[in-house]
Design an enzyme around this catalytic site. Structure first.
Site, PDB file in Angstrom:
ATOM      1  N   SER A 203       1.126  -1.340  -0.002  1.00  0.00           N
ATOM      2  CA  SER A 203       0.021  -0.062  -0.082  1.00  0.00           C
ATOM      3  C   SER A 203       0.905   1.393   0.011  1.00  0.00           C
ATOM      4  O   SER A 203       1.805   1.302  -0.973  1.00  0.00           O
ATOM      5  CB  SER A 203      -0.857   0.043   1.159  1.00  0.00           C
ATOM      6  OG  SER A 203      -2.005   0.566   0.974  1.00  0.00           O
TER       7      SER A 203
ATOM      8  N   ASP B 168      -8.847  -5.724  -5.387  1.00  0.00           N
ATOM      9  CA  ASP B 168      -8.384  -4.716  -4.333  1.00  0.00           C
ATOM     10  C   ASP B 168      -8.721  -3.244  -5.019  1.00  0.00           C
ATOM     11  O   ASP B 168      -8.421  -2.923  -6.034  1.00  0.00           O
ATOM     12  CB  ASP B 168      -6.988  -4.841  -4.265  1.00  0.00           C
ATOM     13  CG  ASP B 168      -6.212  -3.353  -3.548  1.00  0.00           C
ATOM     14  OD1 ASP B 168      -7.160  -2.785  -2.716  1.00  0.00           O
ATOM     15  OD2 ASP B 168      -5.191  -3.466  -3.534  1.00  0.00           O
TER      16      ASP B 168
ATOM     17  N   HIS C 192      -5.988  -6.696  -1.263  1.00  0.00           N
ATOM     18  CA  HIS C 192      -4.845  -5.643  -0.643  1.00  0.00           C
ATOM     19  C   HIS C 192      -3.748  -6.240  -0.177  1.00  0.00           C
ATOM     20  O   HIS C 192      -3.478  -6.846   0.990  1.00  0.00           O
ATOM     21  CB  HIS C 192      -5.513  -4.657   0.140  1.00  0.00           C
ATOM     22  CG  HIS C 192      -4.922  -3.252   0.152  1.00  0.00           C
ATOM     23  ND1 HIS C 192      -4.493  -2.663  -0.950  1.00  0.00           N
ATOM     24  CD2 HIS C 192      -4.458  -2.501   1.044  1.00  0.00           C
ATOM     25  CE1 HIS C 192      -3.906  -1.536  -0.792  1.00  0.00           C
ATOM     26  NE2 HIS C 192      -3.961  -1.524   0.516  1.00  0.00           N
TER      27      HIS C 192
END
Lengths: 458, 458
Positions: free
Chosen positions: A146, A400, A425
């Protein structure tokens, strides 16, 4: 609509990895000489797997949260560390966890908080790498998921002399103004809910939900129904409470998709396997009465809010764990990480909301007394162009919603693009699990092959 | 010994190129959000050669001086601009020329001057490029000589998405702690004087000079002789004046070598063709008496200080033109551009002087109230490793003492290394001249071929 998504999942500590907690004094401001203030940046280190003085360093570029959470929950790095005989380092991002430059004053105002930027964080990491790899014999590989993945890719972009390669998992490095459409997140998110079961009722029901909720929140009878049904910890009592509930639900939908893993897990919340499917399974009928829709939704919502069955009331103040630095990320999103978000209610399941930078900026100023620099990250990191990068793997799961801002294709053979259709994710950074899909297993195997290549050519 | 060299030559305005003077508001601090202060950065632009909307931008990354001087005296960029139908831009470096963030307070103290760093300057340039190339259709090529050359190479390193390539002429990107030996500058400088004539008398005489000068400065009779001989504008009258004279002479020797061009030119001072040879020709005998050595040296020195024959007295306060921002560069050398310098008196012609970082740092603190960050530039720019760079040409003349800190070899085919044996400091950036050597002509031709390649692949 809450404009900012915190998009890093925090995994609960299921494994107990061993590390030493250390600190390094880093400059508060790496790029000026107005003063010489330093503060201790925290990092975790394990060198028990090391084979020799050329063993690599695996360096996790910490993101918006307490670094111990990432260390405990990024099992893939530990696995690779053992396999490659590497030093494992998890570096905390400034202003998160215990790396607070001004202690409990760190968030007080822009004079204190203004040093929370990605460039400064990267420079912290650079100094730590220089310190740990003083004779520069060890190849350093960066990891991150991320925002941490963005930082990993950017470490390789900006400090290629310090870092031989990077695995940027679910890193939305393109999620910036005019690079991707502002509705892409919500569109993908809606798609994930749309394909969760072989029907479209779920998405249609969510679309229908908003005017109903809005209507119910606007009058006493409606609020009474909602309070009885949803059992809010703090009962709603005015029309404006819809806003709070809506923001919370947006986050919940995002989190359900991000954490849409093939096995039961305990992330931001304890969740079943494929939580989106579970959610949709609870509101997959046609409901003639609004009350029935709301009742079904309440049951569905508990997939996220009360999977354990032990939660007594519904707290809609935040959908996030307190270990995440949501205030810090709010500030970053209000300064350089400006990621436009919008919805149209047609191709997505949310209430139509245009992206309005001016309104966003005014809101940021109200919250933090700062003005966002809309295109700062684009100028710094070049969100649209990766042709000079090398030894970076961008991985994205198609389940995601952040994948829309990720790197999904590359004409540059030195940039690896891994798309995992059934992954959510930064799932690939997790520890191995018996229910891992074939694709995840294959991706992790590919990464390790690449790491070995990078290390060999160092 | 003066530890800091200003190493960019300023050419006198012999050509009159046409440009518009403009400014762009840039952030004082690109990397924090403590406030939002901006200041106008100056740049010069000429778009009269432009063919179409895809015409390239040639972007000179300004260094430590007034940008108009560089524009007037970097003829090669103008020639290329015309040939390629490009937009020509000369961007001023913050804190030099007229780009002073705090007006005449800019240099008052570290709170004002601390924003003078290369990272901030590069971010200024990035913002200007984004502004000029808003749809990103034009390929941008950076140019620079000396520190400007370092900035050009670093633009490509740090902002490869904005800049398709860079010509870094005489850029000592390796002149940092533990990357090259601290005596390399003085060693090469001595070599240039050693090979200037087919004899070693010149260098030997310079070596002998220092104790003689030191001795003469230490007593009344000696000072009287020196004052009569050298005609100082401000007569010397104490032992410590030797230090001032020595610093001045070190700069003169450096400048003579840097400007050792094959034709008469007017740089920091009006100079004949091959000024080092001219200088050495005046002190190439064996002198039995110290007075004779000093007399010969005085004549030789006038090659630099009085080539026009019109100078009435010898001003030893500075060997530099006032248009150069020598105070600004002193500050940069005292902060992040820490370039260790030393001499041993054996393999070089200077007085032995060790590099002592602590002493240097104390001196910097006394001068500017800042502490140098010894390895900051190395961590930021990776002075030892260029394997990930592409589309950068490093050119160096072997008659340039700064070449020791330049990139002289590369195993990376995407980094061009051009060594011009008979060239001095960033000679290749000058306008064509009838006395240009074959090597210089060849180098300039090669550059243009490369630019065309870069532009085509953009």
């Amino acid at each position: 609509m809450k404009l900012i998504f915190i998009f890093t999942l925090v995994f609960a500590a299921v494994n107990c990895y061993k590390y030493t907690v250390k600190t390094i004094d880093v400059l508060l401001d790496h790029f000026t000489f107005t003063d010489n203030v330093t503060f201790p940046l925290r990092y975790l280190i394990n060198d028990s797997f090391v084979k020799d003085h050329r063993s690599p360093i695996l360096f996790y570029t910490g993101n918006e949260g307490d670094i111990e959470l990432f260390a405990e929950n990024t099992g893939f790095v530990w696995k690779v560390g053992e396999e490659l005989g590497a030093i494992i380092v998890f570096a905390e991002h400034r202003y998160y966890g215990k790396s607070l430059p001004f202690g409990n004053q760190s968030y007080s105002d822009p004079r204190h908080l203004g040093y929370l930027t990605s460039e400064q964080a990267l420079a912290d990491f650079a100094d730590l790498i220089e310190f740990l790899n003083i004779d520069r014999v060890r190849p350093v590989i960066c990891f991150g998921g991320s925002y941490g993945g963005m930082l990993s890719a950017w470490m390789r972009l900006k400090y290629p002399h310090l870092v031989v390669g990077a695995l940027a998992s679910s890193a939305p490095v393109r999620q910036f103004t005019d690079v991707v459409p502002c509705d892409i997140f919500n569109r993908i998110l809606t798609g994930v809910f749309g394909v969760a079961l072989n029907t479209t009722h779920c998405v249609d029901n969510i679309k229908k939900l908003w005017p109903v909720l809005q209507n119910f929140t606007s009058n006493d009878a409606g609020r009474k129904f909602l309070n009885t049904e949803f059992k809010f910890c703090k009962p709603i009592n005015k029309t404006e409470d819809f806003e709070t509930f809506y923001d919370f639900l947006q986050d919940v939908f995002g989190n359900l998709a991000m954490a849409n893993y093939p096995y039961e897990a305990n992330f931001l919340a304890p969740l079943p396997a494929y939580p989106v499917r579970e959610f949709c399974g609870q509101m997959n009928n046609k409901y003639d009465k609004n009350e029935d829709l709301l009742t079904a939704f309440n049951v569905a919502l508990q997939v996220y809010t009360n999977y354990t069955g032990k939660v007594k009331c519904l707290d809609i103040s935040s959908a996030y764990d307190t270990s995440m630095g949501s205030q810090g990320w709010d500030f970053q999103a209000c300064t350089e990480m400006v990621m436009p978000m919008c919805a149209n209610g047609t191709t997505d399941m949310f209430m139509p909301k245009k992206w309005d930078f001016k309104e966003f900026a005014a809101d940021c100023y109200k919250k933090f007394q700062v003005f966002p620099r809309e295109k700062c990250a684009i100028a710094q990191y070049g969100a649209w162009k990766f042709d000079t990068m090398s030894n970076v793997i961008f991985s994205n799961g198609l389940l995601d919603p952040w994948s829309g801002g990720g790197v999904l294709r590359s004409s540059n053979p030195a940039v690896g693009v891994i798309i995992i259709p059934d992954s959510a994710h930064h799932f690939d950074l997790r520890a191995d699990h018996k229910d891992d899909t074939k694709n995840i297993k294959w991706a992790r195997k590919y990464y390790i092959e690449k790491f070995k290549e990078w290390i060999e050519t160092y």
